[in-house]
Design an enzyme around this catalytic site. Structure first.
Site, PDB file in Angstrom:
ATOM      1  N   TRP A 145       0.973  -1.208   2.444  1.00 24.82           N
ATOM      2  CA  TRP A 145       0.545  -0.684   3.761  1.00 24.82           C
ATOM      3  C   TRP A 145       0.714  -1.737   4.849  1.00 24.82           C
ATOM      4  CZ3 TRP A 145       0.813   4.202   3.455  1.00 24.82           C
ATOM      5  CH2 TRP A 145       0.450   4.851   2.277  1.00 24.82           C
ATOM      6  N   ASP A 200      -8.639  15.843   9.024  1.00 27.03           N
ATOM      7  CA  ASP A 200      -7.562  15.537   8.073  1.00 27.03           C
ATOM      8  C   ASP A 200      -7.455  14.016   7.977  1.00 27.03           C
ATOM      9  OD1 ASP A 200      -5.353  15.447   6.464  1.00 27.03           O
ATOM     10  OD2 ASP A 200      -4.054  16.622   7.768  1.00 27.03           O
ATOM     11  N   VAL A 201      -7.939  13.471   6.879  1.00 25.71           N
ATOM     12  CA  VAL A 201      -8.032  12.018   6.695  1.00 25.71           C
ATOM     13  C   VAL A 201      -6.765  11.518   6.000  1.00 25.71           C
ATOM     14  CG1 VAL A 201      -9.289  10.235   5.432  1.00 25.71           C
ATOM     15  CG2 VAL A 201     -10.548  12.012   6.652  1.00 25.71           C
ATOM     16  N   GLY A 202      -6.081  10.561   6.621  1.00 29.04           N
ATOM     17  CA  GLY A 202      -4.784  10.124   6.089  1.00 29.04           C
ATOM     18  C   GLY A 202      -3.775  11.253   6.224  1.00 29.04           C
ATOM     19  N   GLY A 203      -3.870  11.950   7.349  1.00 29.05           N
ATOM     20  CA  GLY A 203      -3.064  13.162   7.546  1.00 29.05           C
ATOM     21  C   GLY A 203      -1.648  12.899   8.029  1.00 29.05           C
ATOM     22  N   GLY A 204      -1.247  11.622   8.092  1.00 27.72           N
ATOM     23  CA  GLY A 204       0.118  11.301   8.515  1.00 27.72           C
ATOM     24  C   GLY A 204       0.368  11.798   9.932  1.00 27.72           C
ATOM     25  N   SER A 252      -9.104   3.685  10.299  1.00 25.99           N
ATOM     26  CA  SER A 252      -8.965   3.451   8.867  1.00 25.99           C
ATOM     27  C   SER A 252      -9.978   4.294   8.106  1.00 25.99           C
ATOM     28  CB  SER A 252      -9.199   1.980   8.543  1.00 25.99           C
ATOM     29  OG  SER A 252      -9.267   1.822   7.135  1.00 25.99           O
ATOM     30  N   PHE A 253      -9.527   4.856   6.992  1.00 26.22           N
ATOM     31  CA  PHE A 253     -10.470   5.644   6.184  1.00 26.22           C
ATOM     32  C   PHE A 253     -11.393   4.757   5.339  1.00 26.22           C
ATOM     33  CE2 PHE A 253      -6.260   6.879   3.929  1.00 26.22           C
ATOM     34  CZ  PHE A 253      -6.194   5.698   3.187  1.00 26.22           C
ATOM     35  N   HIS A 255      -4.274   9.600  -4.628  1.00 27.06           N
ATOM     36  CA  HIS A 255      -3.407   9.059  -5.695  1.00 27.06           C
ATOM     37  C   HIS A 255      -2.731   7.739  -5.298  1.00 27.06           C
ATOM     38  CE1 HIS A 255       0.839  10.842  -4.698  1.00 27.06           C
ATOM     39  NE2 HIS A 255       0.219  10.503  -3.598  1.00 27.06           N
TER      40      HIS A 255
HETATM   41  C1  SAM Z   1       0.902   9.582   0.899  1.00 22.36           C
HETATM   42  S1  SAM Z   1       0.630   9.618   2.618  1.00 22.36           S
HETATM   43  C2  SAM Z   1       0.049  11.276   2.850  1.00 22.36           C
HETATM   44  C3  SAM Z   1       0.168  11.741   4.267  1.00 22.36           C
HETATM   45  C4  SAM Z   1      -0.204  13.196   4.492  1.00 22.36           C
HETATM   46  N1  SAM Z   1      -1.568  13.481   4.106  1.00 22.36           N
HETATM   47  C5  SAM Z   1       0.767  14.099   3.783  1.00 22.36           C
HETATM   48  O1  SAM Z   1       0.417  14.695   2.778  1.00 22.36           O
HETATM   49  O2  SAM Z   1       1.913  14.165   4.235  1.00 22.36           O
HETATM   50  C6  SAM Z   1      -0.840   8.642   2.760  1.00 22.36           C
HETATM   51  C7  SAM Z   1      -1.333   8.453   4.178  1.00 22.36           C
HETATM   52  O3  SAM Z   1      -2.431   7.532   4.169  1.00 22.36           O
HETATM   53  C8  SAM Z   1      -2.340   6.782   5.358  1.00 22.36           C
HETATM   54  N2  SAM Z   1      -3.128   5.550   5.225  1.00 22.36           N
HETATM   55  C9  SAM Z   1      -2.895   4.482   4.434  1.00 22.36           C
HETATM   56  N3  SAM Z   1      -3.862   3.573   4.590  1.00 22.36           N
HETATM   57  C10 SAM Z   1      -4.721   4.078   5.512  1.00 22.36           C
HETATM   58  C11 SAM Z   1      -5.944   3.633   6.060  1.00 22.36           C
HETATM   59  N4  SAM Z   1      -6.496   2.471   5.693  1.00 22.36           N
HETATM   60  N5  SAM Z   1      -6.590   4.430   6.945  1.00 22.36           N
HETATM   61  C12 SAM Z   1      -6.059   5.633   7.319  1.00 22.36           C
HETATM   62  N6  SAM Z   1      -4.900   6.123   6.806  1.00 22.36           N
HETATM   63  C13 SAM Z   1      -4.252   5.344   5.919  1.00 22.36           C
HETATM   64  C14 SAM Z   1      -0.886   6.526   5.513  1.00 22.36           C
HETATM   65  O4  SAM Z   1      -0.572   6.157   6.832  1.00 22.36           O
HETATM   66  C15 SAM Z   1      -0.305   7.877   5.105  1.00 22.36           C
HETATM   67  O5  SAM Z   1      -0.145   8.726   6.218  1.00 22.36           O
END
Ligand code: SAM
Length: 335
Positions: free
Chosen positions: A136, A178-182, A230-231, A249
């Protein structure tokens, strides 16, 4: 050698195949499937348009033709197949090109996997050893890499989003975080399909900025808060459903529990946490992904009991599991 030994020998040789995966990535990176999208082309022309050496390209294309990725209708002339179509940049619902592009973030992760022995010896991802920092941080250091990662995720999310939008009782929800929703492909589809819903998109700043730029001004975007963060920190409150798609995952158990705890803390008493994830149930396809998660991210693929336990450690109770297709399931957690 007996004939069964010969068969085993051939089978093992095909399992150890070094070149097919890289040849496939090479043509995806060069955009050869795009060049063949409208029909056949000679190898000299393909080499000219991709800037590579004709003889070397010919040898790559011959291997991939033997593997069924292209056809060679006349010597030195190549044509598409249903497999190469999947690598065309605009293939719908999902192009595999960004997932095989050696210049992109996913290809960069794949290239680290030659160090698999190191992962066996340490139980840790090898990405940091190869690139000097965890995945990351590495992505964050280069806007082009971040964008290629987000684009690959968005292609998969485009294929997945309609199923997520119908796989849950969304009419009973009010506000989805939507957490970590890209870049918000799934959330935008949810908001489009369920006009009563409001949304909050939380991810790293570059992804959230890209989301706001691409769909912030739409009807869905006007019902959405775009929140970089950040989550691992306190999450915004107010949502009755917290969604995490393909996030858990990526992480080893202790980090996964930390993320879920943040979700539990932000949830109102009757709220829900929904995970959209692969649930390991003997599908051999997941075993390769499971190793990739270890080597690149330090994460893992889990079965339903693993998810239940993670939830319990974070103060969440697993309510139900429903398949959404594409090998993914929705896992519903309650306080
Ligand atoms: C595998 S991707 C999944 C993205 C989206 N949910 C999808 O299914 O397309 C994981 C996501 O987690 C985010 N991520 C990683 N570390 C993070 C953090 N500390 N806080 C927030 N988001 C984070 C990444 O930026 C990425 O968008």
């Amino acid at each position: 050698m007996t004939s069964s030994m010969n068969d085993d020998f051939a089978r093992l040789l095909s399992l150890k195949d070094t070149m097919t995966p890289w040849a496939l990535r090479a043509v995806a990176t060069l955009g050869v499937p795009d060049l063949l999208a409208d029909g056949e082309l000679g190898v000299a022309e393909l080499a000219r348009r991709t800037g590579v050496v004709p003889d070397a390209l010919h040898r790559v294309l011959r291997l991939l033709t033997a593997r069924g990725v292209f056809t060679e209708p006349t010597p030195g002339v190549f044509a598409p197949t249903t497999l190469s179509r999947l690598l065309e940049s605009d293939h719908r619902p999902m192009s595999l090109r960004p997932w095989l592009d050696l210049d992109g973030a996913i290809g960069r992760g794949d290239r680290a996997c030659v160090h698999i022995l190191e992962a066996l010896r340490t139980g840790l991802p090898v990405y940091e050893r190869v690139y000097g920092r965890p995945v990351w941080e590495d992505l964050a250091s280069d806007p082009a890499l971040t964008a290629s990662f987000d684009a690959a995720m968005a292609t998969r999310a485009t294929a997945l989003a309609p199923a997520v939008a119908t796989a849950y009782d969304w009419p009973s929800a009010h506000h989805v975080l939507d957490v970590g929703g890209g870049t918000g492909t799934v959330l935008a589809e949810l908001l489009r399909t369920h006009p009563h819903l409001r949304g909050t998109l939380l991810d790293r700043a570059p992804a959230v900025t890209a989301a706001r730029t691409s769909w912030g001004a739409t009807a869905e975007g006007r019902r959405c808060a775009f929140t970089p963060g950040s989550f691992f920190d306190a999450l915004p409150r107010g949502a009755d459903v917290i969604l995490l798609v393909n996030v858990i995952h990526d992480w080893a158990d202790e980090h996964a529990v930390a993320i879920l705890r943040r979700c539990a803390e932000a949830l109102p008493p009757r709220g829900r946490v929904l995970l959209v994830e692969h649930v390991r149930d003997g599908d051999p396809g997941l075993l390769e992904l499971d190793l990739l998660m270890l080597l690149v991210y330090g994460g893992r693929e889990r079965d339903a009991a693993d998810f239940r336990e993670l939830g319990e450690r974070a103060g969440l109770r697993l309510g139900g599991v429903a398949e959404v297709g594409g090998g993914l399931s929705v896992l519903e957690f309650l306080l």
